[in-house]
Write a protein that holds these residues in place. Structure first.
Motif, PDB file in Angstrom:
ATOM      1  N   LEU A 170       0.820  -1.217   0.000  1.00  0.00           N
ATOM      2  CA  LEU A 170       0.000   0.000   0.000  1.00  0.00           C
ATOM      3  C   LEU A 170       0.853   1.267   0.000  1.00  0.00           C
ATOM      4  O   LEU A 170       0.478   2.271  -0.605  1.00  0.00           O
ATOM      5  CB  LEU A 170      -0.927  -0.003   1.220  1.00  0.00           C
ATOM      6  N   GLN A 171       1.996   1.239   0.692  1.00  0.00           N
ATOM      7  CA  GLN A 171       2.898   2.398   0.745  1.00  0.00           C
ATOM      8  C   GLN A 171       2.117   3.683   1.055  1.00  0.00           C
ATOM      9  O   GLN A 171       2.221   4.683   0.346  1.00  0.00           O
ATOM     10  CB  GLN A 171       3.663   2.546  -0.572  1.00  0.00           C
ATOM     11  N   ALA A 172       1.335   3.626   2.128  1.00  0.00           N
ATOM     12  CA  ALA A 172       0.398   4.701   2.437  1.00  0.00           C
ATOM     13  C   ALA A 172       0.876   5.570   3.597  1.00  0.00           C
ATOM     14  O   ALA A 172       1.743   5.174   4.390  1.00  0.00           O
ATOM     15  CB  ALA A 172      -0.972   4.107   2.761  1.00  0.00           C
ATOM     16  N   ASP A 173       0.303   6.752   3.694  1.00  0.00           N
ATOM     17  CA  ASP A 173       0.534   7.656   4.820  1.00  0.00           C
ATOM     18  C   ASP A 173      -0.413   7.345   5.976  1.00  0.00           C
ATOM     19  O   ASP A 173      -0.088   7.553   7.138  1.00  0.00           O
ATOM     20  CB  ASP A 173       0.307   9.108   4.393  1.00  0.00           C
ATOM     21  N   VAL A 174      -1.609   6.875   5.621  1.00  0.00           N
ATOM     22  CA  VAL A 174      -2.639   6.531   6.596  1.00  0.00           C
ATOM     23  C   VAL A 174      -3.159   5.136   6.249  1.00  0.00           C
ATOM     24  O   VAL A 174      -3.524   4.877   5.103  1.00  0.00           O
ATOM     25  CB  VAL A 174      -3.809   7.534   6.580  1.00  0.00           C
ATOM     26  N   LEU A 175      -3.194   4.256   7.234  1.00  0.00           N
ATOM     27  CA  LEU A 175      -3.691   2.899   7.043  1.00  0.00           C
ATOM     28  C   LEU A 175      -5.007   2.738   7.799  1.00  0.00           C
ATOM     29  O   LEU A 175      -5.091   3.080   8.988  1.00  0.00           O
ATOM     30  CB  LEU A 175      -2.679   1.880   7.566  1.00  0.00           C
ATOM     31  N   LEU A 176      -6.026   2.241   7.118  1.00  0.00           N
ATOM     32  CA  LEU A 176      -7.345   2.060   7.717  1.00  0.00           C
ATOM     33  C   LEU A 176      -7.573   0.584   8.031  1.00  0.00           C
ATOM     34  O   LEU A 176      -7.323  -0.277   7.179  1.00  0.00           O
ATOM     35  CB  LEU A 176      -8.434   2.548   6.771  1.00  0.00           C
ATOM     36  N   VAL A 177      -8.071   0.319   9.243  1.00  0.00           N
ATOM     37  CA  VAL A 177      -8.322  -1.066   9.650  1.00  0.00           C
ATOM     38  C   VAL A 177      -9.692  -1.177  10.328  1.00  0.00           C
ATOM     39  O   VAL A 177      -9.794  -1.427  11.533  1.00  0.00           O
ATOM     40  CB  VAL A 177      -7.220  -1.594  10.592  1.00  0.00           C
ATOM     41  N   PRO A 178     -10.796  -0.987   9.578  1.00  0.00           N
ATOM     42  CA  PRO A 178     -12.116  -1.237  10.164  1.00  0.00           C
ATOM     43  C   PRO A 178     -12.231  -2.714  10.506  1.00  0.00           C
ATOM     44  O   PRO A 178     -11.863  -3.580   9.700  1.00  0.00           O
ATOM     45  CB  PRO A 178     -13.080  -0.825   9.054  1.00  0.00           C
ATOM     46  N   SER A 179     -12.725  -3.026  11.710  1.00  0.00           N
ATOM     47  CA  SER A 179     -12.641  -4.399  12.200  1.00  0.00           C
ATOM     48  C   SER A 179     -13.824  -4.795  13.064  1.00  0.00           C
ATOM     49  O   SER A 179     -14.574  -3.955  13.564  1.00  0.00           O
ATOM     50  CB  SER A 179     -11.349  -4.576  13.025  1.00  0.00           C
ATOM     51  N   VAL A 205      -2.318   4.908  11.727  1.00  0.00           N
ATOM     52  CA  VAL A 205      -3.277   3.810  11.643  1.00  0.00           C
ATOM     53  C   VAL A 205      -4.581   4.241  12.310  1.00  0.00           C
ATOM     54  O   VAL A 205      -4.577   4.717  13.446  1.00  0.00           O
ATOM     55  CB  VAL A 205      -2.737   2.535  12.323  1.00  0.00           C
ATOM     56  N   ILE A 206      -5.672   4.097  11.567  1.00  0.00           N
ATOM     57  CA  ILE A 206      -7.009   4.371  12.105  1.00  0.00           C
ATOM     58  C   ILE A 206      -7.745   3.043  12.167  1.00  0.00           C
ATOM     59  O   ILE A 206      -8.057   2.435  11.140  1.00  0.00           O
ATOM     60  CB  ILE A 206      -7.777   5.370  11.224  1.00  0.00           C
ATOM     61  N   ALA A 207      -7.998   2.577  13.384  1.00  0.00           N
ATOM     62  CA  ALA A 207      -8.584   1.252  13.597  1.00  0.00           C
ATOM     63  C   ALA A 207      -9.944   1.386  14.280  1.00  0.00           C
ATOM     64  O   ALA A 207     -10.022   1.570  15.501  1.00  0.00           O
ATOM     65  CB  ALA A 207      -7.646   0.391  14.435  1.00  0.00           C
ATOM     66  N   GLY A 222     -13.508  -4.409  20.593  1.00  0.00           N
ATOM     67  CA  GLY A 222     -13.505  -2.952  20.726  1.00  0.00           C
ATOM     68  C   GLY A 222     -12.101  -2.389  20.714  1.00  0.00           C
ATOM     69  O   GLY A 222     -11.271  -2.760  19.898  1.00  0.00           O
ATOM     70  N   GLN A 223     -11.838  -1.447  21.643  1.00  0.00           N
ATOM     71  CA  GLN A 223     -10.534  -0.786  21.737  1.00  0.00           C
ATOM     72  C   GLN A 223     -10.175  -0.067  20.427  1.00  0.00           C
ATOM     73  O   GLN A 223      -9.046  -0.146  19.923  1.00  0.00           O
ATOM     74  CB  GLN A 223      -9.430  -1.778  22.106  1.00  0.00           C
ATOM     75  N   THR A 224     -11.164   0.652  19.888  1.00  0.00           N
ATOM     76  CA  THR A 224     -10.910   1.512  18.728  1.00  0.00           C
ATOM     77  C   THR A 224      -9.783   2.477  19.054  1.00  0.00           C
ATOM     78  O   THR A 224      -9.743   3.050  20.151  1.00  0.00           O
ATOM     79  CB  THR A 224     -12.201   2.273  18.376  1.00  0.00           C
ATOM     80  N   MET A 225      -8.875   2.675  18.102  1.00  0.00           N
ATOM     81  CA  MET A 225      -7.749   3.564  18.396  1.00  0.00           C
ATOM     82  C   MET A 225      -7.168   4.194  17.139  1.00  0.00           C
ATOM     83  O   MET A 225      -7.376   3.712  16.021  1.00  0.00           O
ATOM     84  CB  MET A 225      -6.651   2.819  19.166  1.00  0.00           C
ATOM     85  N   VAL A 226      -6.443   5.272  17.363  1.00  0.00           N
ATOM     86  CA  VAL A 226      -5.656   5.944  16.331  1.00  0.00           C
ATOM     87  C   VAL A 226      -4.211   5.933  16.811  1.00  0.00           C
ATOM     88  O   VAL A 226      -3.928   6.261  17.964  1.00  0.00           O
ATOM     89  CB  VAL A 226      -6.140   7.388  16.084  1.00  0.00           C
ATOM     90  N   ILE A 227      -3.290   5.553  15.912  1.00  0.00           N
ATOM     91  CA  ILE A 227      -1.880   5.371  16.271  1.00  0.00           C
ATOM     92  C   ILE A 227      -1.018   6.204  15.329  1.00  0.00           C
ATOM     93  O   ILE A 227      -1.303   6.300  14.134  1.00  0.00           O
ATOM     94  CB  ILE A 227      -1.496   3.879  16.159  1.00  0.00           C
ATOM     95  N   ASP A 228       0.041   6.789  15.868  1.00  0.00           N
ATOM     96  CA  ASP A 228       0.901   7.626  15.027  1.00  0.00           C
ATOM     97  C   ASP A 228       2.040   6.804  14.422  1.00  0.00           C
ATOM     98  O   ASP A 228       2.213   5.617  14.748  1.00  0.00           O
ATOM     99  CB  ASP A 228       1.390   8.853  15.811  1.00  0.00           C
ATOM    100  N   PRO A 229       2.844   7.386  13.520  1.00  0.00           N
ATOM    101  CA  PRO A 229       3.884   6.619  12.814  1.00  0.00           C
ATOM    102  C   PRO A 229       5.016   6.107  13.704  1.00  0.00           C
ATOM    103  O   PRO A 229       5.828   5.294  13.244  1.00  0.00           O
ATOM    104  CB  PRO A 229       4.418   7.621  11.775  1.00  0.00           C
ATOM    105  N   TRP A 230       5.090   6.570  14.935  1.00  0.00           N
ATOM    106  CA  TRP A 230       6.098   6.086  15.874  1.00  0.00           C
ATOM    107  C   TRP A 230       5.544   4.958  16.743  1.00  0.00           C
ATOM    108  O   TRP A 230       6.231   4.422  17.600  1.00  0.00           O
ATOM    109  CB  TRP A 230       6.595   7.248  16.731  1.00  0.00           C
TER     110      TRP A 230
END
Length: 268
Positions: A170-179, A205-207, A222-230
């Motif tokens: 994907l080589q993306a800036d933002v990765l989406l993971v609806p789950s 990452v937007i999960a 559950g445990q929806t979260m947003v994570i940064d590149p670090w």
């Protein structure tokens, strides 16, 4: 750019699920979000896997697609519709599809879940391939935020999270993971895998997750979260319906990639 990860506990009523989704999307928009991501099966969690075949829609036609299109336009939001079942040539199988809509209500991307979940610990049994047809195409779309910054957004769904080679493509800036992770597998692996995908791809990452006890008896983690590149968790919602709104900073993304240019160091 502010982005929102939405958590739901979807049930068997399509109308109720869409009403709840609209309320959460409106909450995200009121908080200033430009992108909102719904969880997997936000529109429906039936009594059995075969129930989703009844709701399978054709491209450009259907209640759920109309809802996503109209709501994106109404709220001036980029909306990624978690997943919904889409019809195939085989009436016994649907795809589990994630659709992205621009603020103008245009469907800009469709991703069909590639990796289908199968699990059996003797008490819980799942086999998505019984009613789902796997996709085969890694999918990204370009999102221009209100400042004019362009983001490459990579799409994935739930069980895909266990296959890092997809995210490399994907080589993306933002990765989406609806789950809709099960409580059992989510408790063991959810946050660990999400943070790993963020770190190794140096991407946000937007999960967005299903999180709670469902009418059909299923319990999701559950445990929806947003994570940064670090790999830092910027925001999280444990259980029940909710909205996590976080700032995605493009300069922070570039800073991480400059300071530790791991993506440039790849050999394989």
């Amino acid at each position: 750019m502010k982005a929102a990860a939405l958590q739901m506990v979807s049930g068997i009523s399509l109308d109720h699920n869409l009403a709840q989704a609209h309320a959460l999307l409106d909450q995200a928009a009121q908080a200033g979000a430009e992108l909102a991501v719904l969880p997997e099966y936000f529109c429906f969690m039936g009594h059995s896997d075969r129930d989703k075949l009844v709701l399978a829609e054709t491209p450009g036609l259907g209640t759920v697609q109309a809802f996503l299109q109209d709501t994106a336009r109404e709220l001036n939001l980029w909306i990624v519709g978690g997943t919904l079942p889409m019809a195939t040539d085989d009436p016994q199988h649907a795809t589990n599809s994630s659709l992205a809509f621009s603020p103008k209500g245009q469907c800009v991307a469709r991703y069909d879940k590639i990796h289908l979940f199968r699990y059996d610990n003797g008490r819980e049994r799942y086999d998505e391939a019984a009613v789902l047809q796997a996709g085969d195409t890694p999918t990204t779309f370009d999102l221009a935020d209100r400042s004019g910054q362009h983001w490459r957004v990579g799409m994935s769904v739930c069980y895909d999270l266990r296959f890092p080679e997809l995210y490399r493509q994907l080589q993306a800036d933002v990765l989406l993971v609806p789950s809709a992770f099960t409580h059992t597998t989510g408790q063991a692996h959810w946050e660990l895998l999400l943070r790993a995908r963020a770190i190794e791809n140096q991407a946000y990452v937007i999960a967005s997750a299903q999180g709670g006890q469902h009418e059909n008896g299923r319990r999701t983690w559950g445990q929806t979260m947003v994570i940064d590149p670090w790999g830092q968790v910027l925001g999280q919602h444990a259980e029940g319906p909710g909205v996590v709104v976080c700032e995605l900073d493009f300069e922070r993304l570039q800073q991480v990639r400059r300071q530790l240019p791991a993506l440039e160091h790849r050999k394989l």
